[in-house]
Design a protein around this motif. Structure first.
Motif, PDB file in Angstrom:
ATOM      1  N   UNK A   1       0.821  -1.209   0.000  1.00 18.56           N
ATOM      2  CA  UNK A   1       0.000   0.000   0.000  1.00 18.56           C
ATOM      3  C   UNK A   1       0.854   1.258   0.000  1.00 18.56           C
ATOM      4  N   UNK A   2       2.013   1.208   0.641  1.00 15.14           N
ATOM      5  CA  UNK A   2       2.834   2.414   0.695  1.00 15.14           C
ATOM      6  C   UNK A   2       3.333   2.800  -0.690  1.00 15.14           C
ATOM      7  N   UNK A   3       3.748   1.814  -1.466  1.00 13.83           N
ATOM      8  CA  UNK A   3       4.192   2.106  -2.834  1.00 13.83           C
ATOM      9  C   UNK A   3       3.013   2.503  -3.703  1.00 13.83           C
ATOM     10  N   UNK A   4       1.911   1.773  -3.581  1.00 14.96           N
ATOM     11  CA  UNK A   4       0.744   2.030  -4.425  1.00 14.96           C
ATOM     12  C   UNK A   4       0.154   3.417  -4.178  1.00 14.96           C
ATOM     13  N   UNK A   5       0.253   3.910  -2.952  1.00 15.11           N
ATOM     14  CA  UNK A   5      -0.354   5.204  -2.619  1.00 15.11           C
ATOM     15  C   UNK A   5       0.576   6.386  -2.865  1.00 15.11           C
ATOM     16  N   UNK A   6       1.793   6.106  -3.320  1.00 13.54           N
ATOM     17  CA  UNK A   6       2.684   7.190  -3.724  1.00 13.54           C
ATOM     18  C   UNK A   6       2.311   7.680  -5.124  1.00 13.54           C
ATOM     19  N   UNK A   7       2.450   8.976  -5.345  1.00  5.98           N
ATOM     20  CA  UNK A   7       2.316   9.514  -6.690  1.00  5.98           C
ATOM     21  C   UNK A   7       3.417   8.912  -7.570  1.00  5.98           C
ATOM     22  N   UNK A   8       3.253   8.945  -8.901  1.00 11.12           N
ATOM     23  CA  UNK A   8       4.240   8.303  -9.782  1.00 11.12           C
ATOM     24  C   UNK A   8       5.684   8.706  -9.524  1.00 11.12           C
ATOM     25  N   UNK A   9       5.921   9.935  -9.144  1.00 11.83           N
ATOM     26  CA  UNK A   9       7.287  10.378  -8.831  1.00 11.83           C
ATOM     27  C   UNK A   9       7.432  10.658  -7.339  1.00 11.83           C
ATOM     28  N   UNK A  10       6.627   9.977  -6.522  1.00 18.00           N
ATOM     29  CA  UNK A  10       6.616  10.243  -5.096  1.00 18.00           C
ATOM     30  C   UNK A  10       7.815   9.656  -4.372  1.00 18.00           C
ATOM     31  N   UNK A  11       7.967  10.057  -3.113  1.00 14.19           N
ATOM     32  CA  UNK A  11       9.096   9.615  -2.300  1.00 14.19           C
ATOM     33  C   UNK A  11       8.597   9.092  -0.953  1.00 14.19           C
ATOM     34  N   UNK A  12       9.158   7.951  -0.548  1.00 14.37           N
ATOM     35  CA  UNK A  12       8.901   7.350   0.756  1.00 14.37           C
ATOM     36  C   UNK A  12      10.168   7.466   1.592  1.00 14.37           C
ATOM     37  N   UNK A  13      10.050   8.040   2.785  1.00 13.15           N
ATOM     38  CA  UNK A  13      11.168   8.080   3.724  1.00 13.15           C
ATOM     39  C   UNK A  13      10.792   7.182   4.894  1.00 13.15           C
ATOM     40  N   UNK A  14      11.608   6.156   5.124  1.00 14.10           N
ATOM     41  CA  UNK A  14      11.228   5.136   6.104  1.00 14.10           C
ATOM     42  C   UNK A  14      12.460   4.623   6.842  1.00 14.10           C
ATOM     43  N   UNK A  15      12.368   4.469   8.176  1.00 13.60           N
ATOM     44  CA  UNK A  15      13.429   3.788   8.919  1.00 13.60           C
ATOM     45  C   UNK A  15      13.260   2.276   8.730  1.00 13.60           C
ATOM     46  N   UNK A  16      14.005   1.714   7.800  1.00 14.47           N
ATOM     47  CA  UNK A  16      13.836   0.317   7.409  1.00 14.47           C
ATOM     48  C   UNK A  16      14.894  -0.544   8.073  1.00 14.47           C
ATOM     49  N   UNK A  17      14.444  -1.648   8.686  1.00 16.09           N
ATOM     50  CA  UNK A  17      15.373  -2.568   9.336  1.00 16.09           C
ATOM     51  C   UNK A  17      15.753  -3.671   8.360  1.00 16.09           C
ATOM     52  N   UNK A  18      17.062  -3.795   8.128  1.00 15.88           N
ATOM     53  CA  UNK A  18      17.597  -4.804   7.214  1.00 15.88           C
ATOM     54  C   UNK A  18      18.683  -5.566   7.950  1.00 15.88           C
ATOM     55  N   UNK A  19      18.486  -6.866   8.149  1.00 12.91           N
ATOM     56  CA  UNK A  19      19.464  -7.705   8.846  1.00 12.91           C
ATOM     57  C   UNK A  19      19.811  -7.140  10.220  1.00 12.91           C
ATOM     58  N   UNK A  20      18.827  -6.573  10.906  1.00 10.85           N
ATOM     59  CA  UNK A  20      19.038  -6.042  12.242  1.00 10.85           C
ATOM     60  C   UNK A  20      19.580  -4.634  12.285  1.00 10.85           C
ATOM     61  N   UNK A  21      19.808  -4.010  11.130  1.00 11.98           N
ATOM     62  CA  UNK A  21      20.359  -2.657  11.051  1.00 11.98           C
ATOM     63  C   UNK A  21      19.281  -1.708  10.541  1.00 11.98           C
ATOM     64  N   UNK A  22      19.007  -0.626  11.253  1.00  9.58           N
ATOM     65  CA  UNK A  22      17.972   0.313  10.848  1.00  9.58           C
ATOM     66  C   UNK A  22      18.602   1.525  10.181  1.00  9.58           C
ATOM     67  N   UNK A  23      18.091   1.853   9.005  1.00  9.23           N
ATOM     68  CA  UNK A  23      18.543   3.025   8.264  1.00  9.23           C
ATOM     69  C   UNK A  23      17.321   3.809   7.780  1.00  9.23           C
ATOM     70  N   UNK A  24      17.372   5.134   7.962  1.00  9.32           N
ATOM     71  CA  UNK A  24      16.358   5.976   7.349  1.00  9.32           C
ATOM     72  C   UNK A  24      16.753   6.162   5.891  1.00  9.32           C
ATOM     73  N   UNK A  25      15.886   5.676   5.004  1.00  6.46           N
ATOM     74  CA  UNK A  25      16.208   5.666   3.578  1.00  6.46           C
ATOM     75  C   UNK A  25      15.152   6.456   2.812  1.00  6.46           C
ATOM     76  N   UNK A  26      15.588   7.303   1.901  1.00  6.17           N
ATOM     77  CA  UNK A  26      14.690   8.021   1.010  1.00  6.17           C
ATOM     78  C   UNK A  26      14.530   7.193  -0.260  1.00  6.17           C
ATOM     79  N   UNK A  27      13.346   6.641  -0.464  1.00 11.15           N
ATOM     80  CA  UNK A  27      13.045   5.811  -1.630  1.00 11.15           C
ATOM     81  C   UNK A  27      12.210   6.604  -2.626  1.00 11.15           C
ATOM     82  N   UNK A  28      12.627   6.608  -3.878  1.00  8.63           N
ATOM     83  CA  UNK A  28      11.829   7.192  -4.953  1.00  8.63           C
ATOM     84  C   UNK A  28      11.106   6.096  -5.711  1.00  8.63           C
ATOM     85  N   UNK A  29       9.840   6.354  -6.014  1.00  6.93           N
ATOM     86  CA  UNK A  29       9.061   5.355  -6.752  1.00  6.93           C
ATOM     87  C   UNK A  29       9.455   5.343  -8.221  1.00  6.93           C
TER      88      UNK A  29
END
Length: 448
Positions: free
Chosen positions: A200-228
């Motif tokens: 839903x987060x990707x689907x609800x972004x505008x075509x050129x929208x951006x998601x900023x999320x503290x994503x946990x990967x392998x136990x490591x959390x990074x705030x990442x700016x994702x562009x759709x």
């Protein structure tokens, strides 16, 4: 952009007890000049350390009275640039809601790059960040803030109304489904720790929208700016952070393995335990193997890319923690609470440091236990050297999020971390070839 300072003395906050470190903020004791002074000092510190880089973020953080959203804090605590204010705990004393540290909030606002007229969804409410967002989007924009906890949203709605921002839409709900009523969004900002990225987060972004999320990967959390980009997300600007974890359908618990049986040494795994965890039971009964890498870092030098690099190239990557009340000195990590580690068939290794002749630097080393300990130390040490030679000081990895079920041949080269809703890829720069980025097999224990 609205940047007119509000009247601090209008706060309706009340307190049951006075917090440590200063006098509680109430409607009768707020000194507007003192609040403005402390807020200015907070912003000055964040500009000086490079967290705030844009005039827009600087302006809104100077304008919004943070203390009116940190009701259980003194003015000094509310305007500490590097500390969060906890606003709710559960029956076990676990923190479930907070006003994030100003440094983290400013960092994520810079990542989001929010402009006037944008539609923004904030996941994880509290009020203060939503007001900053409302300042950035201006009268022509729209801000929706949502949280799964009705106590949190009720508090946020009340405080936003008190500060003149009743136009911010406050929603109570599980963010796993996003908030379709306000979609599409130009920006989605998640202010809770997420293990996965729901569709839903990707689907609800505008075509050129951006998601900023503290994503946990392998136990490591990074705030990442994702562009759709079509059906997937391409990330940049990963920054170290820590957040209260998601609740509801998006919750995900790490699994813990006690290697001594007493709780002294715990290995935490983000994506499932080793296939045969019992094979590690006797690892600590073997002599400790050591290998020193020759790689030195300054005591204040960040090495967060090393963490992600090891998580990429070591298939048994995990986090080791030592209980200080049970510590017998069996292991000697430089950080007892959080040490990078890995497991193989019958043993485990962890990263540590030792002083050098230069008091400002330390050297990375590896300790290991188990019948394959010496070989395991060399495996990990070799990867630390590879990071030093090929990735240190670089831009860090490219991180992408693709829908679950995406075929391997449609993914970029690199490490693939499969989650419930997505396939996360971690790819490193051209200093490493595609062949080099293939994850090596775990070392086989000697004698087998």
């Amino acid at each position: 952009m609205h940047t007119t300072p509000r009247r601090e003395a209008e706060s309706t906050a009340t307190f049951v007890a006075e917090p440590a470190g200063g006098t509680a903020v109430t409607e009768t004791n707020v000194a507007p000049d003192r609040a403005a002074e402390l807020r200015g000092q907070m912003v000055d510190a964040l500009v000086a350390d490079g967290t705030i880089i844009s005039t827009q973020v600087e302006a809104v953080m100077r304008a919004v009275p943070r203390h009116r959203f940190a009701l259980d804090a003194s003015l000094e605590q509310a305007y500490d640039a590097y500390k969060a204010v906890f606003t709710k705990k559960d029956e076990h004393g676990v923190i479930t809601s907070s006003v994030s540290a100003p440094q983290i909030q400013a960092m994520m606002l810079e990542q989001a790059d929010i402009g006037p007229g944008m539609r923004v969804l904030e996941i994880g409410s509290g009020g203060y960040n939503a007001e900053l967002l409302a300042e950035l989007v201006g009268e022509a924009g729209e801000v929706t803030t949502m949280d799964i906890d009705s106590d949190v949203t009720a508090r946020a709605a009340r405080l936003l109304a008190d500060t003149g921002y009743g136009r911010v839409r406050v929603v109570t709900g599980d963010a796993e489904a996003g908030e379709p009523a306000g979609a599409p969004y130009d920006r989605i900002m998640v202010t809770a720790g997420a293990w996965d990225v729901p569709p839903a987060w990707t689907a609800q972004l505008a075509p050129a929208g951006r998601l900023v999320v503290p994503l946990r990967i392998k136990g490591l959390t990074r705030s990442i700016a994702f562009d759709r980009v079509a059906d997937h997300l391409i990330g940049s600007s990963g920054q170290v952070c820590g957040f209260v974890p998601m609740q509801g359908a998006g919750v995900h618990q790490e699994q813990q393995l006690l290697v001594t049986g007493t709780g002294e040494i715990a290995l935490r795994f983000d994506d499932g335990l080793p296939l045969e965890p019992s094979r590690l039971d006797n690892a600590v009964r073997t002599p400790r193997a050591e290998s020193w890498t020759g790689v030195r870092v300054g005591r204040q030098e960040p090495f967060d890319t090393l963490q992600l690099f090891l998580a990429t190239v070591l298939p048994g990557f995990c986090i080791m923690a030592v209980d200080p009340d049970l510590d017998t000195g069996l292991v000697a990590p430089s950080n007892k609470w959080f040490s990078m580690a890995t497991v193989d068939d019958r043993g485990f290794a962890y990263l540590t440091t030792r002083p050098t002749a230069d008091p400002q630097t330390v050297e990375f080393g590896v300790h290991a236990f188990g019948p394959n300990g010496p070989a395991l130390t060399e495996t990990v040490a070799a990867q630390v050297r590879a990071w030093d030679q090929e990735q240190r000081g670089g831009p860090g990895p490219r991180i992408e999020v693709h829908p679950a079920g995406t075929p391997d041949d449609r993914l970029p080269a690199g490490r693939v971390v499969d989650k419930r809703h997505s396939r996360v890829t971690i790819s490193w720069s051209a200093a490493r070839s595609a062949d080099d980025q293939v994850v090596p097999p775990a070392p086989t224990a000697q004698g087998e």
